[in-house]
Design a protein around this motif. Structure first.
Motif, PDB file in Angstrom:
ATOM      1  N   ASN A 163      14.378  -1.538 -16.509  1.00 13.18           N
ATOM      2  CA  ASN A 163      15.301  -2.127 -17.472  1.00 13.18           C
ATOM      3  C   ASN A 163      14.865  -3.540 -17.859  1.00 13.18           C
ATOM      4  OD1 ASN A 163      16.857   0.163 -17.467  1.00 13.18           O
ATOM      5  ND2 ASN A 163      18.292  -0.579 -15.907  1.00 13.18           N
ATOM      6  N   LYS A 164      14.401  -4.270 -16.860  1.00 12.30           N
ATOM      7  CA  LYS A 164      13.920  -5.630 -17.158  1.00 12.30           C
ATOM      8  C   LYS A 164      12.661  -5.594 -18.018  1.00 12.30           C
ATOM      9  CE  LYS A 164      15.919  -7.803 -13.064  1.00 12.30           C
ATOM     10  NZ  LYS A 164      15.660  -8.550 -11.797  1.00 12.30           N
ATOM     11  N   PHE A 165      11.787  -4.640 -17.724  1.00 10.56           N
ATOM     12  CA  PHE A 165      10.602  -4.489 -18.588  1.00 10.56           C
ATOM     13  C   PHE A 165      11.024  -4.186 -20.021  1.00 10.56           C
ATOM     14  CE2 PHE A 165       7.842  -3.031 -14.798  1.00 10.56           C
ATOM     15  CZ  PHE A 165       7.501  -4.343 -14.528  1.00 10.56           C
ATOM     16  N   ALA A 166      12.018  -3.307 -20.154  1.00 11.85           N
ATOM     17  CA  ALA A 166      12.495  -2.967 -21.500  1.00 11.85           C
ATOM     18  C   ALA A 166      13.051  -4.208 -22.188  1.00 11.85           C
ATOM     19  CB  ALA A 166      13.563  -1.872 -21.407  1.00 11.85           C
ATOM     20  N   GLY A 167      13.779  -5.034 -21.419  1.00 12.30           N
ATOM     21  CA  GLY A 167      14.287  -6.276 -22.008  1.00 12.30           C
ATOM     22  C   GLY A 167      13.158  -7.201 -22.422  1.00 12.30           C
ATOM     23  N   ASN A 168      12.124  -7.276 -21.562  1.00 11.52           N
ATOM     24  CA  ASN A 168      10.955  -8.089 -21.926  1.00 11.52           C
ATOM     25  C   ASN A 168      10.350  -7.617 -23.245  1.00 11.52           C
ATOM     26  OD1 ASN A 168       9.895  -8.331 -18.480  1.00 11.52           O
ATOM     27  ND2 ASN A 168      11.222  -9.677 -19.641  1.00 11.52           N
ATOM     28  N   LEU A 169      10.179  -6.299 -23.371  1.00  9.39           N
ATOM     29  CA  LEU A 169       9.563  -5.752 -24.587  1.00  9.39           C
ATOM     30  C   LEU A 169      10.419  -6.015 -25.810  1.00  9.39           C
ATOM     31  CD1 LEU A 169       8.054  -2.385 -23.313  1.00  9.39           C
ATOM     32  CD2 LEU A 169       6.821  -4.340 -24.262  1.00  9.39           C
ATOM     33  N   LYS A 170      11.736  -5.945 -25.634  1.00 11.90           N
ATOM     34  CA  LYS A 170      12.606  -6.202 -26.788  1.00 11.90           C
ATOM     35  C   LYS A 170      12.444  -7.653 -27.250  1.00 11.90           C
ATOM     36  CE  LYS A 170      17.385  -5.864 -28.392  1.00 11.90           C
ATOM     37  NZ  LYS A 170      17.364  -7.181 -29.017  1.00 11.90           N
ATOM     38  N   GLN A 171      12.454  -8.581 -26.279  1.00 10.68           N
ATOM     39  CA  GLN A 171      12.268  -9.983 -26.656  1.00 10.68           C
ATOM     40  C   GLN A 171      10.871 -10.206 -27.241  1.00 10.68           C
ATOM     41  OE1 GLN A 171      13.367 -11.903 -22.898  1.00 10.68           O
ATOM     42  NE2 GLN A 171      15.092 -12.801 -23.963  1.00 10.68           N
ATOM     43  N   THR A 201      -0.766  -8.596 -19.322  1.00 11.86           N
ATOM     44  CA  THR A 201      -0.198  -8.770 -17.983  1.00 11.86           C
ATOM     45  C   THR A 201       0.958  -7.792 -17.753  1.00 11.86           C
ATOM     46  OG1 THR A 201      -0.787 -11.107 -18.124  1.00 11.86           O
ATOM     47  CG2 THR A 201       0.739 -10.462 -16.382  1.00 11.86           C
ATOM     48  N   LEU A 202       1.813  -7.611 -18.773  1.00 15.54           N
ATOM     49  CA  LEU A 202       2.919  -6.676 -18.653  1.00 15.54           C
ATOM     50  C   LEU A 202       2.405  -5.251 -18.474  1.00 15.54           C
ATOM     51  CD1 LEU A 202       5.961  -6.178 -18.742  1.00 15.54           C
ATOM     52  CD2 LEU A 202       5.792  -5.953 -21.223  1.00 15.54           C
TER      53      LEU A 202
END
Length: 824
Positions: free
Chosen positions: A508-516, A691-692
């Motif tokens: 979920n945090k990765f998804a948030g990172n990608l959205k930002q 990096t992600l």
């Protein structure tokens, strides 16, 4: 002279001059004893013996097995010894001098001719000649088929050229004044041999570029310079007195080599022309080469057969290429072949030069006969040297000050830039020019779109990997739910949702990172679109074409613009001439200083040194006077230029032009800054996505391992549960048995025993990648170019990932809004 070389690259060597024995010991010792003292002669016994030994070794013919390096060192040491002797022993027929010494040397090219002189200049000139000859022999003895041997040959030829150049400029001229001097020590012969050695050194470079398969354009330049050097050598050998002195083979060799390498240059450039489909010029170049080779065949008599074979082989290649080019032109291109005489000269690149011999042959540190200089003479020489150094220092400062004054005054008047701008020649400030070149090196504004596309591609890859990871967990959870439904309470292992919470949180945090990150990408894309007009100025080629032009005024009152410009240009040319004269005057001072050797005069004078100093220092007066006149003329000229420039500024309204230029400079600088800002943002985004991607790949691998472990656990639990169910069915079909200690009860039901794989899957760090620029950061990003994307994290595993602060991104699920196309 003998010819040596390979099958193709035949080269020439020079043999040493021969001499007759001379005993230096006795005449020099007698002079010391007579003019100084017997005690001094005894003190210098070792020096006298050393000179005798060097001269004796020099008289011996160099044996074929001896190392040429040993012979070279002997010649250099003996030359320095002769310089020491020259400053202390006057050798001439005069009764007061060393008058019993006579040096005899044979001509190197006609050994039956010899010269004898009671002058040390002949001895020094002959030694220098032999030094050049030994270097040429060292060059031919090197194995040019190996890289090290080719380099050694090239260096030795350049050293030989340096020796002959030193001979031409120094002792040879003095030696040739003698009535019995031989032709080989003339300035003409030394110059011819210098050119020949340079030609052969350049030829070594040609062998190297061919061996390294360099581009045809470079091969052409190197070959053309070889040809030019051979042409110069041929011209010198064909002029009197050398044309009657050298063997005809030497002259023919130089002529054929000149034609051969001219044809090589044409051949190499024709290959480049063929690649560029410039068939017409290719044909003309090939014809020119073939014509040069045909003309050279009249000199073939006596020339080495391998050289003629090389000429014939090259001619065959030229004819084949010419036939092919003619057919292609007749069938395809139909171009008009230009006249050979209309072709531009072939480019040339000299990669060799004579090695300087001044330092190698410098005798200033020679200790031979050092004690023969009287103390008062040494002190007098030091005092005179100080006087000369003071003159040169003062004059050099005057010249430098004059150049600096001219530069400052011209800069204040913005000259010659404004005049050049009128002629359409523009220039940017150095710092702006460097900034623009740096932008163009990395692709310029046009390259930003391609780099931004990389951001989109990397975001898509990350999204796909995130989806694949989520699907791994969903599949495992679904399979677990099906089995739990099938076996009910007997399915005792923990539910998937209890074990995968950490994974889900991280995803979920990765998804948030990608959205930002997608939001940041959108801002960058808008920045590129919004700034395209601003950065368009960087697309000018060259960038100077973006500058405003300076033209004549539309309204002219007295139509004297051309006269104003012409007068100012003439004054600037005069100023440039004065600057060149200053450089020449400084060189002239140094040259006079270099040749200013009054030691022999100091050693021979018996009275006061002041009269001698006054007379000798006068040689600098003329140059000092010219320097003063130059500086004065420049000052008057600068006043005149100032007046002319004032009129020029009024006529052409330079104030508005300079303001336009300043605005253009500012626009270019702003465009460069904006480019760097966007480029930096894209680079930080690329680093973030890479990096992600590593972090997601790590979590994906962990999820795969988790699913595999759960799958193994699942199969074993299925076997256990089925076995228990079969046991219950069997026991229910039989009557109950009384308790028997020998027959223990059944194991506890499955819900009471622990699963075989009851250990929990390891919990991973919950810290993840920092967001790829929060919206707040992006709002101020362009106001602060130093602000960067969030720092790259370490990979998950042995090093925990740094913690996040997510701006309320919603959990990532299949089919969520994060699956939008990149850039949306």
């Amino acid at each position: 002279m003998p010819v040596a070389g390979g099958m193709v690259n035949v080269m020439l060597e020079v043999l040493e001059k021969k001499t007759t024995p001379v005993d230096l010991y006795r005449p020099l010792r007698d002079y010391i004893a007579l003019n100084y003292s017997e005690r001094e002669a005894q003190k210098l016994e070792d020096d006298l013996q050393a000179v005798r030994r060097m001269r004796s070794d020099l008289e011996k013919a160099s044996p074929s097995q001896a190392l040429p390096e040993v012979r070279r060192d002997l010649l250099q040491s003996y030359y320095r010894a002769l310089c020491a002797i020259e400053s202390r022993f006057p050798i001439s027929p005069d009764r007061e001098h060393v008058n019993t010494l006579s040096f005899t040397w044979c001509d190197a090219f006609k050994p039956n001719k010899r010269a004898s002189q009671q002058s040390i200049h002949l001895e020094k000139a002959a030694v220098l000649f032999n030094l050049g000859a030994v270097h040429s022999q060292m060059a031919l003895s090197a194995d040019r088929t190996a890289a090290g041997g080719l380099k050694q040959a090239c260096n030795s030829f350049q050293a030989a050229a340096g020796a002959f150049a030193f001979l031409r400029d120094n002792p040879s001229l003095k030696a040739s004044l003698g009535s019995s001097a031989t032709v080989d020590l003339s300035a003409e012969c030394a110059a011819a041999l210098e050119r020949l050695m340079l030609a052969q050194a350049q030829e070594c470079f040609f062998e190297k570029v061919i061996g390294d398969a360099k581009a045809p354009g470079l091969c052409c330049k190197v070959a053309r310079q070889v040809s030019l050097y051979y042409e110069e050598a041929s011209a010198a050998l064909n002029s009197p007195p050398l044309n009657q002195h050298f063997d005809r083979m030497w002259i023919s060799h130089a002529q054929i080599k000149a034609a051969h390498f001219y044809a090589e240059a044409c051949y190499r450039i024709s290959l480049d022309l063929h690649e560029r489909e410039e068939i017409a010029e290719e044909i003309a170049r090939l014809k020119s080469a073939i014509g040069a080779l045909n003309d050279s065949k009249q000199f073939a008599r006596g020339v080495a057969a391998p050289l003629l074979d090389a000429v014939n082989d090259l001619e065959g290649c030229l004819n084949l290429n010419l036939e092919r080019a003619l057919k292609e032109n007749d069938r395809v291109y139909l171009m008009r072949v230009p006249l050979i005489s209309s072709l531009a000269p072939l480019p040339a690149a000299s990669l060799v030069k004579p090695f300087p011999m001044a330092d190698i042959l410098d005798a200033s540190k020679e200790r031979l006969f050092a004690t023969l200089v009287p103390d008062n003479s040494a002190k007098a020489l030091s005092r005179y040297t100080q006087m000369v150094d003071d003159i040169i220092r003062v004059q050099a400062e005057t010249l430098q000050q004059g150049s600096e004054t001219a530069s400052i005054r011209l800069k204040e008047m913005d000259l010659p830039h404004s005049i050049l701008a009128l002629d359409g020649i523009f220039s940017l400030p150095a710092d702006i020019k460097e900034d623009v070149e740096a932008v163009l090196v990395v692709g310029g504004p046009a390259g930003l779109d391609a780099e931004f596309q990389q951001l989109r591609d990397l975001r898509r890859v990350n999204q796909e990997m995130l989806l694949q990871t989520e699907q791994i967990l969903v599949k495992e959870e679904r399979e677990d739910a099906e089995l739990r439904s099938q076996f009910g309470t007997r399915w005792t292992r923990p539910q998937s949702s209890a074990l995968t919470k950490n994974f889900q949180d991280r995803l979920n945090k990765f998804a948030g990172n990608l959205k930002q990150a997608a939001d940041s990408d959108a801002r960058i894309e808008r920045s590129i679109e919004d700034s395209s007009a601003l950065m368009a100025i960087l697309n000018h080629r060259p960038i100077e074409s973006a500058l405003p032009s300076l033209g004549k005024p539309m309204m002219s009152l007295n139509e004297n613009e051309d006269a104003v410009v012409g007068a100012l240009k003439q004054s600037l040319r005069h100023l440039e001439t004065l600057g060149s004269q200053r450089a020449g005057l400084e060189d002239m001072l140094k040259e006079i200083r270099r040749k200013d050797d009054i030691l022999p005069k100091l050693m021979s004078i018996t009275g006061s040194y002041e009269d001698l100093f006054k007379k000798e220092i006068e040689k600098y007066d003329r140059v000092c006077e010219e320097i003063a006149q130059n500086v004065e003329a420049q000052e008057l000229l600068l006043i005149q230029i100032q007046e002319q420039n004032d009129g020029f500024e009024k006529v052409f309204n330079l104030e508005d032009y300079k303001a336009s230029c300043d605005r253009c400079y500012e626009q270019i600088a702003t465009a460069v800054a904006k480019f760097r800002e966007i480029k930096g943002n894209i680079n930080e985004g690329l680093k973030f996505y890479v990096t992600l991607q590593d972090a997601i790949a790590n979590v994906k691998q962990q999820c795969s391992d988790f699913a595999m472990t759960r799958n193994i656990q699942c199969r074993e639990m299925i076997d256990d549960v089925k076995g228990q169910m079969a046991g219950l069915r069997f026991s229910s079909s039989r009557a109950p048995q009384p308790a028997n200690p020998q027959n223990p009860p059944h194991p506890p039901p499955p819900e009471q025993e622990k699963p075989r794989f009851s250990h929990s899957y390891p919990l991973y760090p919950t810290s993840e990648l920092p967001p790829y620029n929060s919206p707040a950061a992006m709002d101020t990003h362009y106001q602060h170019p130093q602000q960067r994307y969030s720092e790259s994290t370490q990979q998950a595993g042995s090093h925990p990932l740094p913690s996040y602060t997510l701006p309320g991104g919603r959990p990532y699920r299949q089919g969520s809004s994060h699956s939008n196309k990149p850039g949306q």
